[in-house]
Design a protein around this motif. Structure first.
Motif, PDB file in Angstrom:
ATOM      1  N   LEU A   1       8.212   3.295   4.907  1.00 35.10           N
ATOM      2  CA  LEU A   1       7.653   1.950   4.877  1.00 35.10           C
ATOM      3  C   LEU A   1       7.051   1.591   6.230  1.00 35.10           C
ATOM      4  O   LEU A   1       7.592   1.988   7.270  1.00 35.10           O
ATOM      5  N   PRO A   2       5.939   0.854   6.250  1.00 35.19           N
ATOM      6  CA  PRO A   2       5.269   0.531   7.516  1.00 35.19           C
ATOM      7  C   PRO A   2       6.136  -0.339   8.416  1.00 35.19           C
ATOM      8  O   PRO A   2       6.835  -1.231   7.962  1.00 35.19           O
ATOM      9  N   GLY A   3       6.091  -0.020   9.722  1.00 35.70           N
ATOM     10  CA  GLY A   3       6.852  -0.813  10.686  1.00 35.70           C
ATOM     11  C   GLY A   3       8.197  -0.220  11.037  1.00 35.70           C
ATOM     12  O   GLY A   3       8.777  -0.569  12.055  1.00 35.70           O
ATOM     13  N   LEU A   4       8.697   0.695  10.201  1.00 33.47           N
ATOM     14  CA  LEU A   4      10.016   1.271  10.463  1.00 33.47           C
ATOM     15  C   LEU A   4       9.943   2.411  11.470  1.00 33.47           C
ATOM     16  O   LEU A   4      10.956   2.796  12.044  1.00 33.47           O
ATOM     17  N   ASP A   5       8.722   2.972  11.655  1.00 36.82           N
ATOM     18  CA  ASP A   5       8.563   4.064  12.609  1.00 36.82           C
ATOM     19  C   ASP A   5       7.966   3.580  13.937  1.00 36.82           C
ATOM     20  O   ASP A   5       7.551   4.377  14.779  1.00 36.82           O
ATOM     21  N   ASN A   6       7.886   2.247  14.078  1.00 37.09           N
ATOM     22  CA  ASN A   6       7.358   1.621  15.302  1.00 37.09           C
ATOM     23  C   ASN A   6       5.894   1.941  15.564  1.00 37.09           C
ATOM     24  O   ASN A   6       5.403   1.771  16.675  1.00 37.09           O
ATOM     25  N   LYS A   7       5.172   2.409  14.526  1.00 30.73           N
ATOM     26  CA  LYS A   7       3.761   2.733  14.700  1.00 30.73           C
ATOM     27  C   LYS A   7       2.853   1.650  14.136  1.00 30.73           C
ATOM     28  O   LYS A   7       1.705   1.532  14.524  1.00 30.73           O
ATOM     29  N   ALA A   8       3.356   0.878  13.202  1.00 34.24           N
ATOM     30  CA  ALA A   8       2.498  -0.096  12.516  1.00 34.24           C
ATOM     31  C   ALA A   8       2.875  -1.542  12.833  1.00 34.24           C
ATOM     32  O   ALA A   8       2.400  -2.454  12.192  1.00 34.24           O
ATOM     33  N   GLY A   9       3.740  -1.754  13.824  1.00 33.58           N
ATOM     34  CA  GLY A   9       4.159  -3.112  14.133  1.00 33.58           C
ATOM     35  C   GLY A   9       5.276  -3.576  13.213  1.00 33.58           C
ATOM     36  O   GLY A   9       5.575  -2.946  12.200  1.00 33.58           O
ATOM     37  N   VAL A  10       5.899  -4.682  13.556  1.00 35.81           N
ATOM     38  CA  VAL A  10       7.011  -5.206  12.758  1.00 35.81           C
ATOM     39  C   VAL A  10       6.518  -5.615  11.374  1.00 35.81           C
ATOM     40  O   VAL A  10       5.450  -6.187  11.216  1.00 35.81           O
TER      41      VAL A  10
ATOM     42  N   SER B   1       0.829  -1.202   0.000  1.00 40.84           N
ATOM     43  CA  SER B   1       0.000   0.000   0.000  1.00 40.84           C
ATOM     44  C   SER B   1       0.865   1.254   0.000  1.00 40.84           C
ATOM     45  O   SER B   1       0.587   2.219  -0.719  1.00 40.84           O
ATOM     46  N   VAL B   2       1.935   1.236   0.780  1.00 36.71           N
ATOM     47  CA  VAL B   2       2.863   2.371   0.809  1.00 36.71           C
ATOM     48  C   VAL B   2       3.698   2.417  -0.474  1.00 36.71           C
ATOM     49  O   VAL B   2       3.842   3.467  -1.106  1.00 36.71           O
ATOM     50  N   TRP B   3       4.236   1.273  -0.879  1.00 36.72           N
ATOM     51  CA  TRP B   3       5.085   1.212  -2.071  1.00 36.72           C
ATOM     52  C   TRP B   3       4.319   1.623  -3.331  1.00 36.72           C
ATOM     53  O   TRP B   3       4.802   2.437  -4.125  1.00 36.72           O
TER      54      TRP B   3
END
Length: 629
Positions: free
Chosen positions: A79-88, A70-72
């Motif tokens: 990318l999701p998960g790299l900001d610790n907001k969306a889980g690993v 979805s991001v790509w």
């Protein structure tokens, strides 16, 4: 103005529905820009609902893949998960590591040197033994055109440009740049359409701003799957570079003559490939082992070729243009398609083929390049005859052109792979005239509704529709698709596909009404228009009347489209009122024993009030009680 930071936040969170609602508050005086934004909003909502619905039955791995894509796919910067907001997210982590190691572990910046309009080719090291390739645009301008970039936009976002001594454009972008993902994805597609070779050279720049010698790169590869294997700190001392790279200590052409296990430029893309594989399994395109599945694709056909063609059709039907003018203009549009099919390399596209004459038939994907070439030759043999026709086609998130060959061209004997006479055949080419196909579908809420319901049928998910319930599709014990309506009280009833389309149309009408009302409320900057406020900051009476009139007419028109049977009762009642010069009491007396008509009017009043309230509440304005009469 649209806040790009807000847009990126929506993209980074994979919130396509939120982004659509945000964009709907902005509008442009320029018609072209407004049409592009409107089309984007509609596609975001459709794709957002589809992904949201499908995620309900995804496993953890597939959810990670979908969030990553979805991001790509939508141009996000984080990318999701790299900001610790969306889980690993293992796909994000894998790509992040691959980018960190891209070209060299020591490289904090990538430097791209773009090729020119002419590609000098050599054979056995001798340039006159190979024919040079002439492009329509040099590589840099092709990069801008293909991605709707401007040099100013890139510079304003920290990308740096220069030229070498030969005048070649050089672009430097930091790996930490919020545009890096977009630029890397764009550059990964900048290839020769025949050979697949990249049209640029790349080099690494270290943290001190120095170019890194390509023979001494610290270039490990971390990628997914069997194609690329992880390697440690491998110093490259003797790679074989392309002939055009000789004599340059720093820049090289990715993937040409360089072993793919050392410093592979495409390594980050392996995570995109694996995420897409998981998505295909979730969507039903492939089995759990990743093998392609044959299945019935529930596509939707519209027999016009873009917005211009649809506009001509509408004007002709209204009697605004003559048949001669209509036929001439449509012929010109068709000639554009003829020319494209004659000159385009269709083997570069995906291709789905059916031996039926109905668009809702089983379409088989053609994977072999040789088979694609056979169909390409077959199509070209029909171009210029009356035995070929084109239509806009949509299947899921794929837009393109459906080509119908009505019978074999007697003047050009073209053999099918089985060497039998060619039957009537349909060929769906996703991406071919994609923009025109999207225009065709986005012009009308009914066609968009049909598109979404077909998505439900293909991918098996449901959508919540305000004031109606949850409309969805499930498979019964025979494997057939069945549409259901789940009411707010939990009651489930089976409905026809036509009912599902009608209910989905109701949702789209709501959304379109909100978008139209937003344009009355807000200026181009997304702020409430000053002229609609009085000196105390309250909405003035003139605008209150204007917005009420707009929503009044819009909701009434919606009732006629979504609830035609009830609306017929309303029209019958209204005709009696008009005949009695507006005397409501006389009309009620005439219908006092016609409970069905009165019930229909009560139902319509209720639905119209709900629709008007939904539209006005969504833009921060409270609706008054709307009465059908």
């Amino acid at each position: 103005m649209i806040d790009l930071r807000a847009v990126n936040n929506y993209k980074n969170n994979g919130d396509m529905l939120g982004l659509a609602n945000y964009l709907s508050r902005y509008h442009f005086r320029d018609r072209f820009n407004q049409e592009r934004v409107t089309s984007t909003i509609k596609n975001l909502r459709t794709n957002g609902r589809m992904e949201q619905g499908i995620l309900e039955r995804a496993d953890d791995n597939q959810k990670q893949a979908m969030k990553f894509l979805s991001v790509w796919n939508n141009g996000g910067s984080t990318l999701p998960g790299l900001d610790n907001k969306a889980g690993v997210n293992k796909y994000s982590n894998g790509m992040s590591n691959a980018i960190r190691n891209l070209v060299s572990r020591d490289a904090t910046t990538l430097s791209y040197k773009f090729g020119g309009k002419t590609n000098k080719r050599t054979f056995l090291g001798i340039d006159w033994l190979a024919k040079d390739k002439e492009y329509e645009n040099d590589a840099f301008n092709q990069f801008l055109i293909d991605n709707n970039f401007s040099e100013k936009y890139l510079v304003n976002n920290g990308v740096r440009f220069s030229k070498d001594s030969s005048g070649n454009k050089i672009m430097n972008i930091d790996k930490s740049s919020p545009l890096f993902l977009q630029v890397y994805k764009a550059m990964s597609k900048l290839k020769d359409d025949e050979t697949g070779d990249y049209r640029f050279k790349v080099a690494g720049i270290d943290g001190k701003g120095n170019l890194i010698n390509k023979f001494k790169r610290n270039a490990s590869v971390e990628a997914i799957g069997n194609k690329y294997k992880p390697h440690g700190d491998t110093r490259i001392t003797s790679p074989i570079f392309d002939e055009s790279d000789r004599g340059d200590e720093y820049y090289y052409t990715p993937g040409k003559g360089v072993s793919t296990i050392y410093g592979n430029y495409d390594a980050p893309l392996s995570f995109v490939d694996e995420a897409n594989r998981q998505k295909d399994i979730l969507f039903g395109f492939k089995d759990k082992d990743g093998k392609e599945k044959e299945f019935t694709r529930g596509g939707v056909v519209i027999h016009n070729l873009g917005a211009r063609d649809a506009e001509l059709q509408a004007r002709f039907e209204r009697g605004e243009i003559s048949k001669e003018f209509f036929d001439t203009q449509r012929k010109l549009i068709r000639e554009v398609y003829d020319s494209a099919l004659t000159n385009s390399a269709l083997t570069q596209y995906d291709m789905f083929v059916s031996n039926g004459e109905d668009g809702d038939q089983t379409l088989y994907k053609i994977n072999e390049t040789k088979s694609k070439a056979n169909y390409q030759d077959l199509i070209r043999s029909y171009v210029g005859t009356d035995k070929i026709s084109y239509a806009a086609y949509n299947d899921g998130n794929l837009f393109g052109t459906l080509i119908t060959l009505s019978s074999k061209n007697p003047d050009t004997p073209t053999k099918e792979p089985n060497e039998k006479d060619t039957p009537s055949i349909q060929i769906f080419v996703p991406g071919l005239f994609k923009d025109q196909a999207e225009e065709s579908f986005n012009r009308d809420s009914k066609t968009r509704a049909a598109r979404e319901v077909n998505n439900m049928e293909t991918y098996q998910y449901g959508v919540n529709i305000p004031n109606i319930g949850k409309v969805g599709s499930v498979r019964n014990s025979n494997g057939d698709s069945v549409f259901t309506l789940t009411h707010d009280d939990g009651k489930v009833e089976t409905i026809d596909k036509s009912d599902a389309i009608n209910y989905m149309n109701y949702l789209l009408i709501q959304e379109d009404g909100i978008d139209q009302a937003n344009q009355l409320f807000y200026n181009e900057d997304g702020n409430i228009r000053k002229e609609i406020l009085d000196s105390n900051g309250n909405i003035n009476p003139k605008f209150q009347s204007q917005i009420k009139d707009m929503v009044d007419k819009y909701s009434l028109a919606a009732m006629s489209e979504v609830f035609p049977k009830s609306f017929a009762s309303y029209e019958k009642f209204k005709n009696i009122v008009d005949k009695n010069e507006g005397d409501m009491a006389k009309a009620l007396d005439i219908f006092k024993d016609d409970f069905f008509t009165l019930d229909d009017i009560d139902f319509l009043n209720n639905q119209r009030f709900k629709l008007a309230s939904k539209i006005l509440d969504s833009i921060g304005y409270t609706a008054n009680n709307y009465n059908i009469m």
